[in-house]
Each structure stands twice: as structure tokens, then as C-alpha cells.
Design an enzyme around this catalytic site. Structure first.
Site, PDB file in Angstrom:
ATOM      1  N   HIS A 258      -0.748   4.705  10.589  1.00  0.00           N
ATOM      2  CA  HIS A 258       0.662   4.997  10.580  1.00  0.00           C
ATOM      3  C   HIS A 258       0.905   6.062   9.456  1.00  0.00           C
ATOM      4  CE1 HIS A 258       5.102   5.515  11.196  1.00  0.00           C
ATOM      5  NE2 HIS A 258       5.241   5.372  10.012  1.00  0.00           N
ATOM      6  N   CYS A 259       0.358   5.783   8.376  1.00  0.00           N
ATOM      7  CA  CYS A 259       0.992   6.423   7.087  1.00  0.00           C
ATOM      8  C   CYS A 259       0.358   7.787   6.966  1.00  0.00           C
ATOM      9  CB  CYS A 259       0.536   5.432   5.865  1.00  0.00           C
ATOM     10  SG  CYS A 259       1.290   4.042   5.801  1.00  0.00           S
ATOM     11  N   LEU A 260      -1.117   8.005   6.588  1.00  0.00           N
ATOM     12  CA  LEU A 260      -1.484   9.270   6.198  1.00  0.00           C
ATOM     13  C   LEU A 260      -1.417  10.406   7.185  1.00  0.00           C
ATOM     14  CD1 LEU A 260      -4.749   8.416   3.995  1.00  0.00           C
ATOM     15  CD2 LEU A 260      -2.213   8.573   3.368  1.00  0.00           C
TER      16      LEU A 260
END
Length: 418
Positions: A258-260
Site C-alpha cells: 500500500h505504501c510505496l
């Protein structure tokens, strides 16, 4: 205290269980009834929370899971840990908004609401706070408290535990910060207060943008070093001998989770909306990583061509389908795009990943097999996308006719590194 953790995914469940273990009464709220039923049965689907830990807090009565909003009444602190995805390049905060309306209906004087979901600077004060005020009829900073404390989950990390990772905390005013910090002081070993939610919101995006930009730089260097006849992996090892001013990053088939792939673009969107200027580093970095699966396929096609074969009709085995080593998470994994391109070119593609739970296998969108010696021998080419510890790398190297190693873990005449 009576704690509500809204969202029982990879961020919310570890927080809920840890808060219950340190003595709070915790209600884990999630709109996914299947997920709630699993939790109530003591079955954890989050790799950082063992089912035994979940069952212990369930049995003690310190934790309960529910999809019934009525169970949220009377909370002292509610923490929002819901997804903040991108939709057509713009942040989709509908999960945050929906959760804020629900919590606002149960908000009482003196209670606090904390947002943990990653988002652009200003969300807590400009979006969350007004909804809570409208839903409750109360005034933020006067009748109730609010703040932002970004999650710093590292799924599967053996080095950084959940409670051992320093926790940023902020509040909309001094009293809010005091209450928010007090809660997290009992959950984490170290808390780091900052002056306000916007600082904490930006800090989280800086963390992820730093990683995205550096991974992208190394990935682009990998595509350029090979034509020059330079081994990028050896060059990185050489650079890493410098004891200062350098952080080691390595190439791969792209970024996932989900983050990068998502969070830095939230910041880019905010800059464009508010300032009318692009965040060029992020946009370039995202573009480089989007094209890494194409580069993997290009390298594979070139290798097959040298062997007198084409991608069309070739039997390709993809090893390691999650976005992170030893993880179980398929979100935004570049392996899906590698498989999609190869299938589009007419390859016969199979995937192997011993870490993916049974109920996630349908998400693979390609036939799943085990990485046996027979399956590897029968393949025309093997692509090591993620080097999970459960793979027998020596056996893979021995039996594969050809390996494109995206992680620099194998060697030999039948192996080529990315």
C-alpha cells in the site's frame, strides 16, 4: 480506557491486540463481516499477530471484534486505521470519511479520535475534524480531542517490532497532544511528539518518498548499467562500503504494497492541487517503477531469444509473488504485472509462492503450483521475483534450465541477474 480501533487490517489489528495486552478494553471495528467472524473465532490473517495472541486477548475479554457500529458507544479513544487508496491519480478518502461519520455519532465530550491512515498534509484538520463536529454536534479542541499518528508497520520485519518502532504523535492542540501521547506511551516503547498533525502527516510521506525515490534510482541504474557491461550488484556492494552518506538500496521488478506505489503520490496530488506545481521527483520515480515489470519481461524475452525460443508458447515459472520478502501480502505486487505482460505475449505462465494463504490464491490470476524440482525442470524459464526463505534456492539453481534472478541470490551458467 475503552478503545476503538476502526479497521482491523495489517495496521489496525496489531494495534488493537497490543492495546488489549497492555490493559485497555478494545473494540476492533470493521465493516467486513467475514473478517470480523474470523477474528471472533481467534483466527488471525495478519502475519504480525499470531492467532495464539489473538485468542489470549479474546479469552481475557480485553478484545472483541464487531461490525456493529452500536458497539462503539462510550469510547475514550478511537483510532482510525482504514485504507487511503488512489483512484485515477487522486486520493480516495471515502473510507476515512465514512468512518469519521460513524465515530462522530458516538463521540462524547472528553473523548479523542486519532487518525493513523496515511494521507496528505491537512487531512486531520481540514477533513476529519469538520466531519466529527457535524456528526457529533461537538467542537474539536473544546469538547473533544483529535490528532494524527502515522502507522509505521513493517510486515514480517524481524528487526523492528511493532512496539519497538518509535511512534510519531500529534494533536490539534496541546491537550489533544497530551492525551494522544499518553495513550501511545503505554503501547509503544518510544513516542516522538511533533507540533501538529500536518507535520506528522508530511513526515510519514517523507519516509515513504525517500524509499521510493532511492529504489527508483537504483532500478533505473540497473537498466543502464547492463548495456555498459557493469555489474550493478557489485557496484552497489562497493558503494555500501562507505560508512557515511550512503544508504543501500537494491534493484527489483518494481515496488508494491500500500505504501510505496501510493503514498508519495498523495503528496504529489496535494502539491498540484494546492500549489499548482508537480512533485517531479515522485512522478519520475513512480514512472520508473511502473516500467520495471516491462524491463523484466524484456530481459526474459532476450534470454529466450538467445536460446532459440520466443516468449509465445514458452512455459514460464514465476517464483515469489508477494510484494515483500517473506510476506503474505499481494497488494500492488509487481509480479501481477509481470504475469499479465507475459500472458499477453502468449506465454504459459505459472506462479509459486509458499507464503500466500489459501484464501488469497484466487487473487493470483494465474495457475498456482509448488516450486518442486519437477515443476522447475519442466519450465523453459524461471523468474525469481521474490527470494522467500522458504524457497530451496540451491535446488532451483540445480534444476532450472534458465533463471532470471531479480534478487541476486543465485549464480551459475544458467543464471542471469537483473
Amino acid at each position: 480506557m475503552q478503545i476503538v480501533v476502526a479497521g482491523q487490517g495489517y495496521v489496525g489489528l496489531p494495534l488493537a491486540v497490543r492495546a488489549a495486552e497492555v490493559g485497555h478494553r478494545v473494540v476492533g471495528y470493521d465493516v467486513d463481516t467475514h473478517r470480523v467472524h474470523q477474528l471472533a473465532a481467534g483466527q488471525s490473517y495478519v502475519e504480525d499477530v499470531a492467532s495464539a495472541r489473538l485468542r489470549a486477548v479474546l479469552d481475557s475479554g480485553a478484545y472483541s471484534a464487531t461490525a456493529d457500529a452500536a458497539a462503539l458507544a462510550g469510547f475514550d479513544i478511537a483510532v482510525i486505521t482504514v485504507p487511503t487508496p488512489l483512484r485515477d491519480g487522486a486520493p480516495d478518502l471515502t473510507y476515512v470519511e465514512s468512518c469519521a461519520w460513524t465515530l462522530g455519532e458516538h463521540l462524547r465530550p472528553g473523548a479523542a479520535v486519532v487518525l493513523e491512515s496515511t494521507t496528505y498534509p491537512g487531512t486531520t484538520e481540514e477533513l476529519l475534524l469538520p466531519i466529527l463536529e457535524k456528526a457529533s454536534g461537538l467542537k474539536g479542541g473544546v469538547d473533544f480531542l483529535a490528532g494524527f499518528s502515522p502507522e509505521r508497520i513493517a510486515p514480517g520485519s524481524k528487526r523492528w517490532s511493532f512496539e519497538g518502532t518509535p511512534k510519531l504523535v500529534s494533536g490539534i492542540d496541546a491537550k489533544s497532544l497530551d492525551v494522544v501521547k499518553g495513550f501511545y506511551d503505554g503501547v509503544f516503547q518510544t513516542t516522538v511528539p511533533v507540533s501538529g498533525p500536518k507535520v506528522a502527516e508530511l513526515a510519514k510521506l517523507i519516509e515513504n518518498t525517500f524509499r521510493l525515490v532511492n529504489i527508483s534510482m537504483i532500478n533505473e541504474l540497473a537498466t543502464l548499467a547492463k548495456p555498459l557491461g557493469v555489474n550493478i550488484w557489485e557496484a552497489i556492494d562497493a558503494a555500501a562500503t562507505k560508512p557515511f552518506g550512503f544508504t543501500r538500496f537494491t534493484p527489483g521488478p518494481g515496488v508494491g504494497g500500500h505504501c510505496l506505489p501510493v503514498d508519495p503520490l498523495l503528496l504529489s496530488w496535494k502539491f498540484q492541487q494546492e500549489l499548482g506545481v508537480p512533485f517531479r521527483f515522485v512522478e519520475l520515480a513512480a514512472d520508473v517503477n511502473r516500467h520495471m515489470p516491462n524491463y523484466v519481461v524484456q530481459r526474459l524475452a532476450e534470454a529466450l531469444d538467445r536460446r532459440g525460443m520466443s516468449v509465445r508458447g514458452s512455459r514460464i515459472l514465476l517464483l515469489g509473488l508477494t510484494y515483500k520478502i517473506n510476506a503474505t501480502d499481494l497488494r500492488e505486487s509487481p509480479s501481477a504485472r509481470v504475469a499479465e505482460i507475459l500472458i499477453g505475449l502468449g506465454a504459459e505462465v505459472r506462479g509459486a509462492d509458499p507464503n500466500i494463504p489459501f484464501n488469497d490464491r484466487a487473487k493470483l490470476q494465474l495457475p498456482r503450483v509448488d516450486a518442486t524440482a519437477e515443476e522447475i525442470t519442466a519450465s523453459d524459464a524461471v523468474v525469481l521475483l521474490m527470494d522467500h526463505a522458504r524457497f530451496d534456492l540451491a535446488m532451483i539453481q540445480q534444476h532450472a534450465p534458465y533463471v532470471l534472478d531479480c534478487r541476486n541470490r543465485l549464480s551459475g551458467p544458467n543464471v542471469e541477474v537483473l
